[in-house]
Design a protein around this motif. Structure first.
Motif, short mmCIF file in Angstrom:
data_model
loop_
_atom_site.label_atom_id
_atom_site.label_comp_id
_atom_site.label_asym_id
_atom_site.label_seq_id
_atom_site.Cartn_x
_atom_site.Cartn_y
_atom_site.Cartn_z
N UNK A 1 -103.72 -46.74 48.09
CA UNK A 1 -103.16 -45.72 47.21
C UNK A 1 -102.09 -46.29 46.30
N UNK A 2 -101.93 -45.66 45.14
CA UNK A 2 -100.99 -46.13 44.13
C UNK A 2 -99.57 -45.68 44.43
N UNK A 3 -99.44 -44.45 44.95
CA UNK A 3 -98.13 -43.92 45.34
C UNK A 3 -98.19 -43.61 46.84
N UNK A 4 -97.31 -44.26 47.58
CA UNK A 4 -97.25 -44.17 49.03
C UNK A 4 -96.04 -43.33 49.41
N UNK A 5 -96.20 -42.45 50.39
CA UNK A 5 -95.08 -41.62 50.85
C UNK A 5 -94.52 -42.16 52.15
N UNK A 6 -93.18 -42.12 52.27
CA UNK A 6 -92.50 -42.47 53.52
C UNK A 6 -93.00 -41.59 54.65
N UNK A 7 -92.95 -42.15 55.85
CA UNK A 7 -93.26 -41.35 57.04
C UNK A 7 -92.02 -40.54 57.41
N UNK B 1 -88.89 -51.01 54.70
CA UNK B 1 -89.01 -52.38 55.21
C UNK B 1 -90.48 -52.77 55.41
N UNK B 2 -91.28 -51.84 55.94
CA UNK B 2 -92.69 -52.13 56.22
C UNK B 2 -93.52 -52.18 54.94
N UNK B 3 -93.13 -51.42 53.92
CA UNK B 3 -93.87 -51.39 52.65
C UNK B 3 -93.80 -52.73 51.95
N UNK B 4 -92.62 -53.35 52.01
CA UNK B 4 -92.46 -54.68 51.42
C UNK B 4 -92.48 -54.64 49.91
N UNK B 5 -92.92 -55.74 49.29
CA UNK B 5 -92.97 -55.87 47.83
C UNK B 5 -94.43 -55.81 47.40
N UNK B 6 -94.82 -54.71 46.78
CA UNK B 6 -96.21 -54.53 46.35
C UNK B 6 -96.23 -54.13 44.88
N UNK B 7 -96.17 -55.10 43.96
CA UNK B 7 -96.14 -54.78 42.53
C UNK B 7 -97.33 -53.89 42.14
N UNK B 8 -97.04 -52.87 41.33
CA UNK B 8 -98.10 -51.95 40.91
C UNK B 8 -98.27 -50.76 41.82
N UNK B 9 -97.68 -50.82 43.02
CA UNK B 9 -97.71 -49.70 43.96
C UNK B 9 -96.29 -49.18 44.13
N UNK B 10 -96.16 -47.87 44.35
CA UNK B 10 -94.85 -47.24 44.45
C UNK B 10 -94.66 -46.62 45.82
N UNK B 11 -93.43 -46.61 46.30
CA UNK B 11 -93.07 -45.94 47.54
C UNK B 11 -92.05 -44.85 47.22
N UNK B 12 -92.36 -43.62 47.66
CA UNK B 12 -91.46 -42.49 47.43
C UNK B 12 -90.75 -42.13 48.73
N UNK B 13 -89.44 -41.88 48.64
CA UNK B 13 -88.68 -41.33 49.76
C UNK B 13 -88.76 -39.81 49.75
N UNK B 14 -88.52 -39.20 50.91
CA UNK B 14 -88.64 -37.74 51.03
C UNK B 14 -87.32 -37.14 51.51
N UNK B 15 -86.71 -36.33 50.65
CA UNK B 15 -85.49 -35.62 51.01
C UNK B 15 -85.81 -34.46 51.95
N UNK B 16 -85.06 -34.37 53.03
CA UNK B 16 -85.17 -33.24 53.95
C UNK B 16 -83.81 -32.55 54.04
N UNK B 17 -83.70 -31.57 54.93
CA UNK B 17 -82.43 -30.88 55.08
C UNK B 17 -82.53 -29.37 55.03
N UNK B 18 -83.77 -28.85 55.08
CA UNK B 18 -83.94 -27.40 55.14
C UNK B 18 -83.34 -26.71 53.94
N UNK B 19 -82.63 -25.61 54.19
CA UNK B 19 -82.03 -24.84 53.09
C UNK B 19 -80.51 -24.99 53.08
N UNK B 20 -80.02 -26.10 53.66
CA UNK B 20 -78.57 -26.35 53.73
C UNK B 20 -78.16 -27.40 52.71
N UNK B 21 -77.32 -27.01 51.78
CA UNK B 21 -76.94 -27.90 50.67
C UNK B 21 -76.35 -29.22 51.17
N UNK B 22 -75.44 -29.16 52.15
CA UNK B 22 -74.79 -30.38 52.63
C UNK B 22 -75.79 -31.35 53.24
N UNK B 23 -76.78 -30.83 53.96
CA UNK B 23 -77.79 -31.70 54.57
C UNK B 23 -78.70 -32.30 53.50
#
Length: 376
Positions: free
Chosen positions: A140-146, A175-197
């Motif tokens: 896949x071209x765009x990979x999502x964090x677990x 760390x596991x994704x490493x360096x893969x030119x042409x492929x992207x890794x996206x991080x996922x924000x969590x925290x429910x409905x709490x602004x501080x989280x």
């Protein structure tokens, strides 16, 4: 050909943005809606038909593909793009959400999640490292964090504990994704409905560094008002020069509201699933083709729509094939729904580029308020 992943904002209107995500497999116009191809297919559609609706990118499901036909098999057969005959970008989710919602007998630890397949009960382990390995095998071209997506309702302490686990898993995914030119890794924000989280999660993700950022843990039953409440501030915690992806959204009015609040990418099974249950999405709202009011109606579903269902068939015919449970009903209504969603995205992009988003949104809501055309 572009060799690396990139993102460029071309215009803004309020908090809404329009731009281009560049990948070696082609450009993705934003805001973008990604049809969901769960098991390497958008149900009831040919890949070339999905492309004809205007889709620039599809989503594939790591959990479903790892269980059947298997990531190693897909890799041996040339990767997911070749396997499903889609040569444009593909985003794969991490499998985390499906493990939480579908798998049986799951056991969550710091290492990852052990679970039994919902298909045959076979035992599996999904960790950040294994999720990255599977998504690399798929190509896949765009990979999502677990990550872990906690089921709501949950206490703030449970949401905080889950979010911090996801942030530790985000570092391991990076760390596991490493360096893969042409492929992207996206991080996922969590925290429910709490602004501080949410802010704590965004800060952790930015310190790790990703090619794009998702807003996760919404559209899981909290309601539109609560979701928009989070989107009023959450995108602002994320870098402006990276794509922002709202996972699992949604209904057309959800999409419009999310775009107004600075979201660049969305996905949802709704247009294809609705197409298989006789529900059509139109500029005047939802239409149920099972209803007897359509059985003698020679008019198209939407006279302003250029999709094959509207161009070539009457409401009476669509009602008939729905009631007769003919496969063409799913094909035509899914095509129509995907076409409508992509037309909506095109309209949003044009309105943002020309600085007339508020007028576009007002027109969108006004047309929906009229409701379906009067019966004959």
């Amino acid at each position: 050909m572009v060799e690396r992943f990139g993102f460029q904002v071309n215009a803004t209107d309020g908090r809404a943005r329009t731009g281009i995500i560049s990948t070696p497999r082609g450009e993705i116009r934003t805001p973008a809606f990604m049809p969901v191809g769960t098991a390497a297919t958008v149900k009831a559609m040919m890949p070339e038909s999905v492309r004809a609706t205007g889709a620039d990118i599809l989503l594939g499901n790591t959990y479903h593909l790892m269980l059947r036909p298997g990531a190693e098999r897909i890799a041996r057969l040339g990767g997911l793009h070749r396997f499903m005959n889609w040569d444009r970008p593909i985003l794969t989710d991490s499998g985390g959400f499906q493990v939480m919602s579908l798998a049986a007998l799951r056991k969550l630890t710091e290492e990852g999640v052990r679970f039994a397949s919902h298909i045959d009960g076979s035992k599996h382990m999904l960790s950040p490292e294994r999720s990255m390995e599977i998504q690399k095998l798929l190509g896949s071209d765009i990979v999502m964090c677990f990550d872990e997506c906690p089921a709501l309702p949950a206490t703030e302490d449970q949401v905080a504990k889950s979010m911090r686990l996801s942030m530790r898993w985000a570092q391991r995914s990076r760390d596991a994704f490493g360096d893969r030119p042409g492929h992207a890794l996206f991080g996922i924000m969590q925290g429910g409905v709490t602004r501080e989280l949410r802010e704590e999660s965004a800060t952790a993700l930015k310190s790790i560094g990703f090619d794009g950022y998702a807003v996760g843990g919404l559209a899981v039953g909290e309601g539109q008002e609560a979701m928009f409440g989070v989107l009023d501030y959450a995108p602002g915690f994320l870098p402006e020069d990276k794509p922002r992806y709202l996972m699992g959204v949604g209904k057309p009015d959800d999409i419009v509201g999310a775009v107004e609040r600075g979201i660049d990418m969305m996905d949802c099974v709704l247009p294809s699933r609705s197409g298989r249950t006789a529900q059509a999405w139109t500029r005047r709202g939802q239409v149920n083709l099972k209803n007897a009011r359509h059985q003698d109606d020679p008019r198209p579903l939407d006279e302003n729509c250029t999709c094959p269902a509207c161009r070539n068939y009457s409401r009476a015919y669509l009602h008939h094939v729905v009631r007769a449970q003919e496969i063409i009903a799913s094909m035509l209504l899914t095509w129509h729904n995907l076409h409508y969603y992509q037309e909506l995205m095109q309209g949003l992009r044009g309105a943002i580029a020309e600085g007339r988003l508020s007028a576009f949104v007002a027109g969108f809501h006004a047309a929906r308020a009229e409701g379906d055309i009067e019966p004959l």
